[in-house]
Motif scaffolding. Structure first.
Motif, short mmCIF file in Angstrom:
data_model
loop_
_atom_site.label_atom_id
_atom_site.label_comp_id
_atom_site.label_asym_id
_atom_site.label_seq_id
_atom_site.Cartn_x
_atom_site.Cartn_y
_atom_site.Cartn_z
N PHE A 1 -45.43 -6.38 34.12
CA PHE A 1 -44.08 -6.72 34.25
C PHE A 1 -43.48 -6.47 32.79
O PHE A 1 -42.59 -5.87 32.63
N ALA A 2 -44.47 -6.75 31.79
CA ALA A 2 -44.02 -6.35 30.27
C ALA A 2 -43.66 -4.92 29.98
O ALA A 2 -43.03 -4.70 29.29
N LEU A 3 -44.48 -4.11 30.73
CA LEU A 3 -44.33 -2.61 30.64
C LEU A 3 -42.69 -2.31 31.06
O LEU A 3 -42.29 -1.40 30.70
N ILE A 4 -42.16 -3.07 32.13
CA ILE A 4 -40.97 -2.49 32.79
C ILE A 4 -39.69 -3.21 32.04
O ILE A 4 -38.59 -2.85 32.19
N VAL A 5 -40.28 -4.33 31.24
CA VAL A 5 -39.01 -5.32 30.48
C VAL A 5 -38.18 -4.29 29.79
O VAL A 5 -37.03 -4.45 29.69
N PRO A 6 -38.52 -3.34 28.68
CA PRO A 6 -37.56 -2.75 27.92
C PRO A 6 -36.59 -1.86 29.01
O PRO A 6 -35.35 -1.78 28.70
#
Length: 265
Positions: A213-218
């Protein structure tokens, strides 16, 4: 969960005021928006920015979860740097409305304050689950119930936290216009699910979904904040992403049980 103390409330008030002042100063320093677009010129925008700073500061002071203290300055710095590095935009009036020739990221940051509240809630939920599960600095956590280790409780907690982000992100994209409008409830479901899985998985001691999920946050944050043309499609695609997060969680659980490294209830 106990009520915030008077001191904690004062910390929240100070944080909200400082955040509002910092954003106002950034608008004035960069000069990338006309004065009527500055936060203090619009009560709704001013209240939103104050609420964002207040809630983030209150959460940190009351619970000792650190992700809001990291995420809020990072998001503000991102918007400020993006605007500072870009040429001054050109504003014009069309049909009684102000329009601009490019994205003004500070304006997008202000308009998306509720979305950032949701993202910080997801980050805090994942942090709480992982710190509690692995006893990593968990003695510093304050005024929160025990982490929901059981699958059902973890899922309910994830849906609650994910719903905050899902509703805020959907409302933000819907404000820019969605066709057909029947897609809006579906967007709310897919966005909530994608945010819920990492929080629930973290409570079970699984790291993979949170990392994914952190990878798609930006990209997700930029799309939702700016209301880009592909925003509705992006939120709908979070449905398959949520399924992928579940598969990652199942795979991680299987591998870690195989090596007997998954924390037990």
């Amino acid at each position: 969960m106990s009520r915030p103390s008077t001191r904690t409330l004062f910390v929240g008030l100070a944080g909200g005021t400082a955040h509002l002042a910092a954003v106002e100063l950034a608008f004035r320093a960069l000069g990338h928006a006309p004065p009527e677009r500055w936060p203090l010129s619009d009560p709704d925008r001013a209240v939103g920015l104050f609420a964002l700073g207040f809630l983030a500061s209150l959460a940190v002071a009351h619970t000792r979860l650190y992700s809001p203290a990291i995420g809020l300055p990072a998001a503000f710095a991102w918007a400020t740097v993006r605007d500072a590095a870009a040429p001054a935009p050109e504003w014009s009036e069309v049909g009684g409305f102000l329009v601009v020739d490019r994205t003004v990221f500070l304006s997008a940051y202000v308009g998306g304050w509720a979305v950032l509240v949701g993202l910080l809630a997801v980050a805090a939920g994942a942090e709480f689950g992982l710190r509690s599960r692995y006893e990593f600095g968990d003695e510093g956590i304050r005024n929160l119930p025990s982490a929901p280790f059981r699958l059902r409780n973890a899922a309910l907690g994830g849906l609650t936290v994910g719903g905050v982000f899902g509703l805020a992100a959907t409302a933000r994209i819907a404000a820019f216009g969605v066709s057909p409008t029947s897609a809006v409830p579906v967007m709310a479901v897919t966005t909530t699910a994608a945010a819920a899985v990492p929080v629930a998985a973290a409570a079970r001691g699984l790291v993979g979904p949170t990392a994914c999920f952190a990878l798609i946050v930006p990209s997700l944050a930029r799309t939702v904040f700016t209301g880009s043309e592909g925003g509705p499609v992006f939120l709908l695609l979070l449905g398959p992403a949520a399924v992928a997060f579940v598969l990652v969680a199942l795979a991680e659980a299987a591998v870690r049980r195989r090596f007997d490294r998954l924390p037990t209830d």
